[in-house]
Scaffold this motif. Structure first.
Motif, PDB file in Angstrom:
ATOM      1  N   ILE A  43       0.628  -8.907   4.266  1.00 46.10           N
ATOM      2  CA  ILE A  43       0.989  -9.073   2.997  1.00 46.10           C
ATOM      3  C   ILE A  43      -0.029  -8.901   1.988  1.00 46.10           C
ATOM      4  O   ILE A  43       0.259  -8.045   1.000  1.00 46.10           O
ATOM      5  N   GLU A  44      -1.506  -9.227   2.455  1.00 50.50           N
ATOM      6  CA  GLU A  44      -2.463  -8.600   1.498  1.00 50.50           C
ATOM      7  C   GLU A  44      -2.639  -7.246   1.212  1.00 50.50           C
ATOM      8  O   GLU A  44      -2.493  -6.657   0.199  1.00 50.50           O
ATOM      9  N   THR A  45      -2.533  -6.435   2.468  1.00 49.61           N
ATOM     10  CA  THR A  45      -2.649  -5.150   2.459  1.00 49.61           C
ATOM     11  C   THR A  45      -1.848  -4.501   1.717  1.00 49.61           C
ATOM     12  O   THR A  45      -1.515  -3.565   1.255  1.00 49.61           O
ATOM     13  N   LEU A  46      -0.384  -5.092   2.135  1.00 47.24           N
ATOM     14  CA  LEU A  46       0.952  -4.412   1.344  1.00 47.24           C
ATOM     15  C   LEU A  46       0.519  -4.488  -0.335  1.00 47.24           C
ATOM     16  O   LEU A  46       0.834  -3.345  -0.931  1.00 47.24           O
ATOM     17  N   ILE A  47       0.247  -5.480  -0.893  1.00 46.28           N
ATOM     18  CA  ILE A  47       0.028  -5.673  -2.297  1.00 46.28           C
ATOM     19  C   ILE A  47      -1.095  -4.634  -2.661  1.00 46.28           C
ATOM     20  O   ILE A  47      -1.059  -4.174  -3.666  1.00 46.28           O
ATOM     21  N   GLU A  48      -2.167  -4.699  -1.849  1.00 41.81           N
ATOM     22  CA  GLU A  48      -3.323  -3.694  -2.079  1.00 41.81           C
ATOM     23  C   GLU A  48      -2.771  -2.126  -2.227  1.00 41.81           C
ATOM     24  O   GLU A  48      -3.381  -1.550  -3.041  1.00 41.81           O
ATOM     25  N   GLN A  49      -2.091  -2.103  -1.457  1.00 45.59           N
ATOM     26  CA  GLN A  49      -1.405  -0.482  -1.099  1.00 45.59           C
ATOM     27  C   GLN A  49      -0.945  -0.158  -2.655  1.00 45.59           C
ATOM     28  O   GLN A  49      -0.666   0.919  -2.673  1.00 45.59           O
ATOM     29  N   PHE A  57       3.365   2.928 -14.500  1.00 47.85           N
ATOM     30  CA  PHE A  57       4.408   2.125 -14.900  1.00 47.85           C
ATOM     31  C   PHE A  57       4.556   1.144 -13.707  1.00 47.85           C
ATOM     32  O   PHE A  57       4.665  -0.098 -13.804  1.00 47.85           O
ATOM     33  N   MET A  58       4.980   1.887 -12.529  1.00 53.92           N
ATOM     34  CA  MET A  58       5.297   1.319 -11.527  1.00 53.92           C
ATOM     35  C   MET A  58       4.285   0.599 -10.822  1.00 53.92           C
ATOM     36  O   MET A  58       4.437  -0.275  -9.758  1.00 53.92           O
ATOM     37  N   LYS A  59       3.047   0.910 -10.777  1.00 53.53           N
ATOM     38  CA  LYS A  59       1.777   0.538 -10.288  1.00 53.53           C
ATOM     39  C   LYS A  59       1.693  -0.993 -10.923  1.00 53.53           C
ATOM     40  O   LYS A  59       1.187  -1.870 -10.213  1.00 53.53           O
ATOM     41  N   LYS A  60       2.322  -1.288 -12.094  1.00 50.44           N
ATOM     42  CA  LYS A  60       2.298  -2.653 -12.593  1.00 50.44           C
ATOM     43  C   LYS A  60       3.600  -3.573 -12.037  1.00 50.44           C
ATOM     44  O   LYS A  60       3.477  -4.692 -11.842  1.00 50.44           O
ATOM     45  N   VAL A  61       4.759  -2.734 -11.999  1.00 54.98           N
ATOM     46  CA  VAL A  61       5.898  -3.514 -11.538  1.00 54.98           C
ATOM     47  C   VAL A  61       5.781  -3.920 -10.334  1.00 54.98           C
ATOM     48  O   VAL A  61       6.185  -4.967  -9.704  1.00 54.98           O
ATOM     49  N   VAL A  62       5.616  -2.854  -9.351  1.00 56.37           N
ATOM     50  CA  VAL A  62       5.795  -3.194  -7.824  1.00 56.37           C
ATOM     51  C   VAL A  62       5.016  -4.226  -7.169  1.00 56.37           C
ATOM     52  O   VAL A  62       5.589  -5.149  -6.719  1.00 56.37           O
ATOM     53  N   PRO A  63       3.872  -4.533  -7.426  1.00 54.07           N
ATOM     54  CA  PRO A  63       3.085  -5.684  -6.852  1.00 54.07           C
ATOM     55  C   PRO A  63       3.756  -7.068  -7.291  1.00 54.07           C
ATOM     56  O   PRO A  63       3.795  -7.960  -6.598  1.00 54.07           O
ATOM     57  N   VAL A  64       4.165  -7.144  -8.387  1.00 52.08           N
ATOM     58  CA  VAL A  64       4.872  -8.291  -8.991  1.00 52.08           C
ATOM     59  C   VAL A  64       6.094  -8.486  -8.291  1.00 52.08           C
ATOM     60  O   VAL A  64       6.419  -9.578  -8.031  1.00 52.08           O
ATOM     61  N   VAL A  65       7.001  -7.374  -7.965  1.00 51.40           N
ATOM     62  CA  VAL A  65       8.293  -7.596  -7.353  1.00 51.40           C
ATOM     63  C   VAL A  65       7.985  -7.868  -6.005  1.00 51.40           C
ATOM     64  O   VAL A  65       8.601  -8.968  -5.665  1.00 51.40           O
ATOM     65  N   ILE A  66       7.164  -7.433  -5.452  1.00 50.07           N
ATOM     66  CA  ILE A  66       6.570  -7.702  -3.880  1.00 50.07           C
ATOM     67  C   ILE A  66       6.109  -9.184  -3.508  1.00 50.07           C
ATOM     68  O   ILE A  66       6.805  -9.957  -3.074  1.00 50.07           O
ATOM     69  N   GLN A  67       5.100  -9.519  -4.610  1.00 44.52           N
ATOM     70  CA  GLN A  67       4.582 -10.955  -4.520  1.00 44.52           C
ATOM     71  C   GLN A  67       5.573 -11.958  -4.955  1.00 44.52           C
ATOM     72  O   GLN A  67       5.765 -12.845  -3.903  1.00 44.52           O
ATOM     73  N   LEU A  68       6.709 -11.871  -6.018  1.00 47.21           N
ATOM     74  CA  LEU A  68       7.586 -12.885  -6.269  1.00 47.21           C
ATOM     75  C   LEU A  68       8.381 -12.862  -5.243  1.00 47.21           C
ATOM     76  O   LEU A  68       8.928 -13.828  -4.625  1.00 47.21           O
ATOM     77  N   TYR A 174       9.118   3.574  -3.651  1.00 44.45           N
ATOM     78  CA  TYR A 174       7.859   2.922  -4.003  1.00 44.45           C
ATOM     79  C   TYR A 174       7.465   1.756  -2.767  1.00 44.45           C
ATOM     80  O   TYR A 174       6.476   1.555  -2.383  1.00 44.45           O
ATOM     81  N   PHE A 175       8.743   1.171  -2.092  1.00 44.58           N
ATOM     82  CA  PHE A 175       8.483   0.119  -1.314  1.00 44.58           C
ATOM     83  C   PHE A 175       8.225   0.702   0.120  1.00 44.58           C
ATOM     84  O   PHE A 175       7.286   0.461   0.665  1.00 44.58           O
ATOM     85  N   LYS A 176       8.880   1.685   0.786  1.00 45.44           N
ATOM     86  CA  LYS A 176       9.034   2.071   2.191  1.00 45.44           C
ATOM     87  C   LYS A 176       7.621   2.959   2.196  1.00 45.44           C
ATOM     88  O   LYS A 176       6.991   2.833   3.245  1.00 45.44           O
ATOM     89  N   PRO A 177       7.323   3.770   1.248  1.00 42.82           N
ATOM     90  CA  PRO A 177       5.733   4.589   1.329  1.00 42.82           C
ATOM     91  C   PRO A 177       4.724   3.599   1.664  1.00 42.82           C
ATOM     92  O   PRO A 177       3.567   4.047   1.873  1.00 42.82           O
ATOM     93  N   LEU A 178       4.723   2.320   1.118  1.00 45.96           N
ATOM     94  CA  LEU A 178       3.617   1.282   1.320  1.00 45.96           C
ATOM     95  C   LEU A 178       3.639   0.870   2.778  1.00 45.96           C
ATOM     96  O   LEU A 178       2.403   0.465   3.239  1.00 45.96           O
ATOM     97  N   LEU A 179       4.438   0.718   3.563  1.00 49.80           N
ATOM     98  CA  LEU A 179       4.525   0.198   4.568  1.00 49.80           C
ATOM     99  C   LEU A 179       3.400   0.814   5.770  1.00 49.80           C
ATOM    100  O   LEU A 179       2.667   0.090   6.423  1.00 49.80           O
ATOM    101  N   LYS A 180       3.686   2.029   6.115  1.00 51.08           N
ATOM    102  CA  LYS A 180       2.723   2.756   6.960  1.00 51.08           C
ATOM    103  C   LYS A 180       1.291   2.414   6.735  1.00 51.08           C
ATOM    104  O   LYS A 180       0.466   2.106   7.385  1.00 51.08           O
ATOM    105  N   PRO A 181       0.739   2.871   5.389  1.00 55.50           N
ATOM    106  CA  PRO A 181      -0.310   2.527   5.015  1.00 55.50           C
ATOM    107  C   PRO A 181      -0.964   1.191   5.010  1.00 55.50           C
ATOM    108  O   PRO A 181      -2.153   0.776   5.358  1.00 55.50           O
ATOM    109  N   ALA A 182      -0.150   0.255   5.252  1.00 55.14           N
ATOM    110  CA  ALA A 182      -0.360  -1.044   5.295  1.00 55.14           C
ATOM    111  C   ALA A 182      -0.477  -1.524   6.706  1.00 55.14           C
ATOM    112  O   ALA A 182      -0.588  -2.976   6.983  1.00 55.14           O
ATOM    113  N   GLY A 183       0.034  -0.617   7.342  1.00 58.17           N
ATOM    114  CA  GLY A 183       0.022  -1.064   8.906  1.00 58.17           C
ATOM    115  C   GLY A 183       1.369  -1.763   9.551  1.00 58.17           C
ATOM    116  O   GLY A 183       1.427  -2.653  10.371  1.00 58.17           O
TER     117      GLY A 183
END
Length: 192
Positions: A43-49, A57-68, A174-183
């Motif tokens: 989870i931490e790695t996903l949010i870091e990614q 703009f989405m760099k601000k939105v995506v982590p809030v969406v994921i954490q919420l 935005y979501f799927k491309p974060l998965l692989k780098p987050a392991g």
């Protein structure tokens, strides 16, 4: 199967068939996919990614969406259908009153939850309240910068101009491309 059985029963009543053969069959067993559950490190790695997202703009939105979503268990449509009027930061809670859905040929629409139990109150953690306060201030500043180009629909998560986010676009860009780098396995879904 249920609807087909009802149709054949109707045909029997009309005298066109003698027997409903569907009633003598066994329905196929549905196999449910196992839900992938993330651990704290993932989870931490996903949010870091999310900080590697190029769109500012989405760099601000995506982590809030994921954490919420992670902290509340809200469904995708509930997250993207959330309005600020449903967020009570002083009470540390959110009321789920609507969902964003995609209707073919129409586009994204806000609709009532499908069941009574879907309308509910969700308590927020202190960290989420603070995150949403900062996010709301940022969003308000973005709206001011756009002046009359920003359409205020009261959405917590909107596109740059205040309109609903396209959930399919959000997931694929935005979501799927974060998965692989987050392991995280690519089969992991937003609802996971």
């Amino acid at each position: 199967r249920r609807y087909f059985t009802m149709c054949l029963d109707g045909v029997i009543k009309q005298g066109l068939l003698i027997k409903n053969v569907i009633k003598d069959t066994e329905p196929p067993k549905l196999k449910k996919k196992d839900i992938i559950v993330l651990n704290n490190t993932q989870i931490e790695t996903l949010i870091e990614q999310t900080q590697l997202i190029e769109n500012e703009f989405m760099k601000k939105v995506v982590p809030v969406v994921i954490q919420l979503a992670i902290h509340t268990g809200m469904r995708q449509g509930e997250v993207f259908g959330l309005k600020w009027e449903d967020v009570h930061l002083n009470e540390s809670c959110i009321y789920i009153k609507r969902s964003l859905a995609h209707v073919v040929g129409v586009g994204n629409i806000l609709q009532e939850p499908k069941t009574k139990s879907s309308k509910r109150k969700i308590l927020l953690m202190k960290a989420d309240v603070e995150m949403l306060k900062k996010y709301k201030d940022w969003q308000s500043n973005e709206a001011v910068l756009l002046c009359n180009k920003y359409e205020n629909h009261g959405l917590v998560f909107s596109n740059t101009f205040g309109n609903p986010l396209d959930t399919g676009n959000f997931v694929s860009r935005y979501f799927k491309p974060l998965l692989k780098p987050a392991g995280i396995d690519n089969s992991f879904t937003f609802h996971g």
